[in-house]
Design an enzyme around this catalytic site. Structure first.
Site, PDB file in Angstrom:
ATOM      1  N   GLU A  43      78.247 -93.381  50.363  1.00 26.10           N
ATOM      2  CA  GLU A  43      77.970 -94.679  50.585  1.00 26.10           C
ATOM      3  C   GLU A  43      78.976 -95.656  50.066  1.00 26.10           C
ATOM      4  OE1 GLU A  43      75.512 -95.581  52.413  1.00 26.10           O
ATOM      5  OE2 GLU A  43      74.421 -93.936  52.775  1.00 26.10           O
ATOM      6  N   TYR A 126      72.726-103.337  49.690  1.00 30.49           N
ATOM      7  CA  TYR A 126      72.539-102.148  50.967  1.00 30.49           C
ATOM      8  C   TYR A 126      72.891-100.849  49.991  1.00 30.49           C
ATOM      9  CZ  TYR A 126      74.260 -98.751  53.725  1.00 30.49           C
ATOM     10  OH  TYR A 126      74.368 -97.346  54.359  1.00 30.49           O
ATOM     11  N   ASP A 144      72.500-101.960  57.284  1.00 35.42           N
ATOM     12  CA  ASP A 144      74.158-101.928  57.591  1.00 35.42           C
ATOM     13  C   ASP A 144      74.254-102.631  58.767  1.00 35.42           C
ATOM     14  OD1 ASP A 144      73.611 -99.899  59.150  1.00 35.42           O
ATOM     15  OD2 ASP A 144      75.301 -98.608  58.599  1.00 35.42           O
TER      16      ASP A 144
END
Length: 316
Positions: A43, A126, A144
């Site tokens: 990520e 996020y 996102d």
């Protein structure tokens, strides 16, 4: 903007869930046996960086540092060195700091809740939501750039989302999230995949979209964006010079004297080989002295480089 009713929303959930099951890319961080650490690393690496560039670096990292403790045992400069050419190398420093915090505060295990993940160095909202969802199956609202674009077209009828994330977009994402925990995780992943592979920013493949019959943007006649997105500049920028300096430091086994950055390799009496190759690339940029100075000082300030024995090196 009109939200889908419960029946329409269930249809969207089902259509994208089936499409994702049939067409999703085979990526190692999506494998059932991928560790939460592997998902956290992916990520962070995937932020503003395409999968094709991330994949080899992620594989190298996971072989070198299969757990947070393995990375925490190394100096932060090792993380920067093996970040390679992914760009935005401060992300490597943040991952290293997160690994240290995971080892020292969480017994070496990636925490499994949004709040604890958010408390890790360099982990924003996020990333915390994405890791909680994809690593631990939590029902979290993951938003996102790809997800925002799909929501904008599918529900709001806009070609692109707002230039910056808004509270209204977060409320919309929360309203669209399935109530079922497992389905919510797959919904986040499938909408993200749709934005990356089909509902792209410049040339959306609408004929391949599994929910095109419900798309508000198509129904409105594909209106153009209300603004012109600003592309990220690179050539001739301070970022390019910083990247070139970092390429030198990654190849250097010993501190690099400052004058090597300021003078071409030939002027220093050696041919471009080893560290000379990235040095030659740096000097081909012909950057102004003040721009090079900003790059060097910026890297020192950001902790991506340090002075040692009169030269610059990656942080120890």
């Amino acid at each position: 903007m009109t939200l889908p009713d419960s029946g329409q929303l269930a249809g969207l959930h089902e259509a994208l869930d089936q499409w994702f099951a049939e067409t999703a890319r085979d990526l190692p961080w999506r494998e059932p046996d991928c560790s939460p650490w592997g998902i956290l690393v992916s990520e962070v690496m995937l932020q503003q960086t395409p999968v094709v560039r991330v994949l080899p670096v992620w594989l190298d990292w996971m072989e070198r540092w299969p757990t947070p403790s393995h990375l925490a045992d190394e100096p932060s400069g090792a993380a920067v060195r093996h970040w390679g050419r992914l760009g935005y190398p401060r992300r490597a420093l943040r991952l290293h700091a997160a690994a240290v915090a995971i080892r020292e505060q969480h017994g070496g295990n990636v925490p499994d809740t949004y709040g604890e993940l958010l408390g890790l160095p360099g982990v924003g909202s996020y990333t915390a939501a994405a890791v909680a969802a994809f690593a631990f199956g939590r029902r979290e609202t993951v938003v996102d750039t790809n997800i925002r674009r799909v929501h904008a077209r599918l529900i709001s009828g806009s070609a692109l989302p707002a230039p910056a994330l808004t509270a209204a977009e977060m409320r919309l994402a929360e309203a669209l999230l399935p109530p079922e925990q497992d389905l919510s995780v797959r919904w986040n992943a499938s909408v993200m995949e749709l934005g990356a592979m089909v509902c792209t920013a410049r040339r959306p493949k609408c004929a391949d979209c599994p929910v095109r019959s419900s798309c508000a943007w198509l129904a409105a006649g594909e209106p153009p964006p209300s603004y012109t997105p600003k592309g990220q500049s690179w050539h001739g920028t301070d970022r390019q010079v910083r990247g070139a300096v970092m390429a030198v430091l990654r190849e250097a086994a010993t501190p690099v004297p400052r004058e090597m950055f300021e003078q071409a390799p030939a002027d220093l009496g050696f041919a471009p080989s080893g560290v000379g190759i990235p040095l030659a690339a740096l000097h081909r940029l012909n950057s102004a002295p003040e721009q090079l100075e900003r790059a060097l000082e910026g890297l020192l300030t950001d902790g991506l480089a340090e002075m040692h024995d009169g030269g610059l090196r990656l942080p120890a």
